[in-house]
Design an enzyme around this catalytic site. Sequence first.
Site, PDB file in Angstrom:
ATOM      1  CB  CYS A  52      -1.012  -0.066   1.052  1.00 20.97           C
ATOM      2  SG  CYS A  52      -2.523  -0.748   0.849  1.00 20.97           S
ATOM      3  CG  HIS A 113      -5.340  -3.474   0.348  1.00 21.36           C
ATOM      4  ND1 HIS A 113      -4.127  -3.975   0.390  1.00 21.36           N
ATOM      5  CD2 HIS A 113      -6.137  -4.047   1.138  1.00 21.36           C
ATOM      6  CE1 HIS A 113      -4.044  -5.120   0.995  1.00 21.36           C
ATOM      7  NE2 HIS A 113      -5.415  -5.409   1.420  1.00 21.36           N
ATOM      8  CG  ASN A 151       1.347 -16.173  -9.552  1.00 17.72           C
ATOM      9  OD1 ASN A 151       1.191 -16.741 -10.642  1.00 17.72           O
ATOM     10  ND2 ASN A 151       2.666 -16.052  -9.160  1.00 17.72           N
ATOM     11  CB  SER A 159       2.014 -14.205   0.054  1.00 15.93           C
ATOM     12  OG  SER A 159       2.744 -13.480  -0.650  1.00 15.93           O
ATOM     13  CD  GLN A 166       6.287 -11.769  -8.634  1.00 13.63           C
ATOM     14  OE1 GLN A 166       7.315 -12.019  -8.350  1.00 13.63           O
ATOM     15  NE2 GLN A 166       5.336 -12.765  -7.982  1.00 13.63           N
TER      16      GLN A 166
END
Length: 349
Positions: A52, A113, A151, A159, A166
Amino acid sequence: MADLEFTHRRKNPLSGDWVLVSPQRNNRPWQGATEASEQTSLPSYDANCPLCSGNQRANNVTNPEYQGTFVFTNDFGALNPTHQAVAQDSKQPLFMAEAASGECRVICFSDQHNVTLPELPLTAIEQLVNTWQLNYQELAKQYRCVHIFENKGAVMGCSQPHPHGQIWAHDHLSSEIALEDVNQQAYFAKHGRALLGDYVDHEIEAKQRIVFENQHWLVVVPYWAAWPFETLVVAKEDIRHFGQMTQAHKASLAEAIKVLTTKYDNLFNCSFPYSMGWHNAPSQPTQDDSHWRLHGHFYPPLLRSATVKKHMVGYEMLAESQRDLTAETAATLLQQASSIHYKQGSPNE
């Protein structure tokens, strides 16, 4: 081509792999494990989230007060720029190793978020595509292989719920890129045309597996799909890597991504998990790359509902991929899903 509603195999021309299609198995009763549906209500800002805006990450670096996308070097990257020699024993061909160096970056899709790709406004997805391109262009100057991926969802090993993806860049060609390079090159040598260029033409003519199409991009459930609702996003024009996209290409790609990911969520009225990534022609090519076509793979694991996952185990791990519904059936279900997100109203309206 008519649906093949009986057991048969289909070949993936990009990888050379085969998939066993067994549509009759989709009618069997389910007594296996289920997954928790990801319906948790999240805040727009989480003080404990390392992604965040303005928060501190594990390495004590503080994120800037960013808006929109934010890119940083992965604090726990699988690759680093340091190139270390690997000792080789020429007398032991069964124990091969080679050095691997590169860079790993994290791309936050938004400062919010609690949103995922389909929930972002189209302008924000366009900004993300621009960010992908800028990072690709920078990394491709140094590395042969640049992987841009996401992902999504805990079931895919993510996670952090904060929307992010990425980029891994390295000198070596990854196994998937090397396979696709060889097979596309072999097709081009035989036919004088790009494999995925021909595939786009055949899919547009067949109209059996198209999920979405606009001026520059085609989204299909590929004929050889292994995952139940796997899709392929492929450029309709001779675009071989992210660096060649114009602003028009990027804007229409953002539209394709928003429509596809919205349809995914609407399929089972959940935040649909997946792994997705882009395959570019190798940069700094040692040969002509006319055989390449820029494309993205989406691999979602859900099979029957928000809680029933397709597991690649047993036969799939020891023999070859197997699926329980045809690509044509999967495409029809995705076609019928609304392009208006279910959180914004009834997805069937």
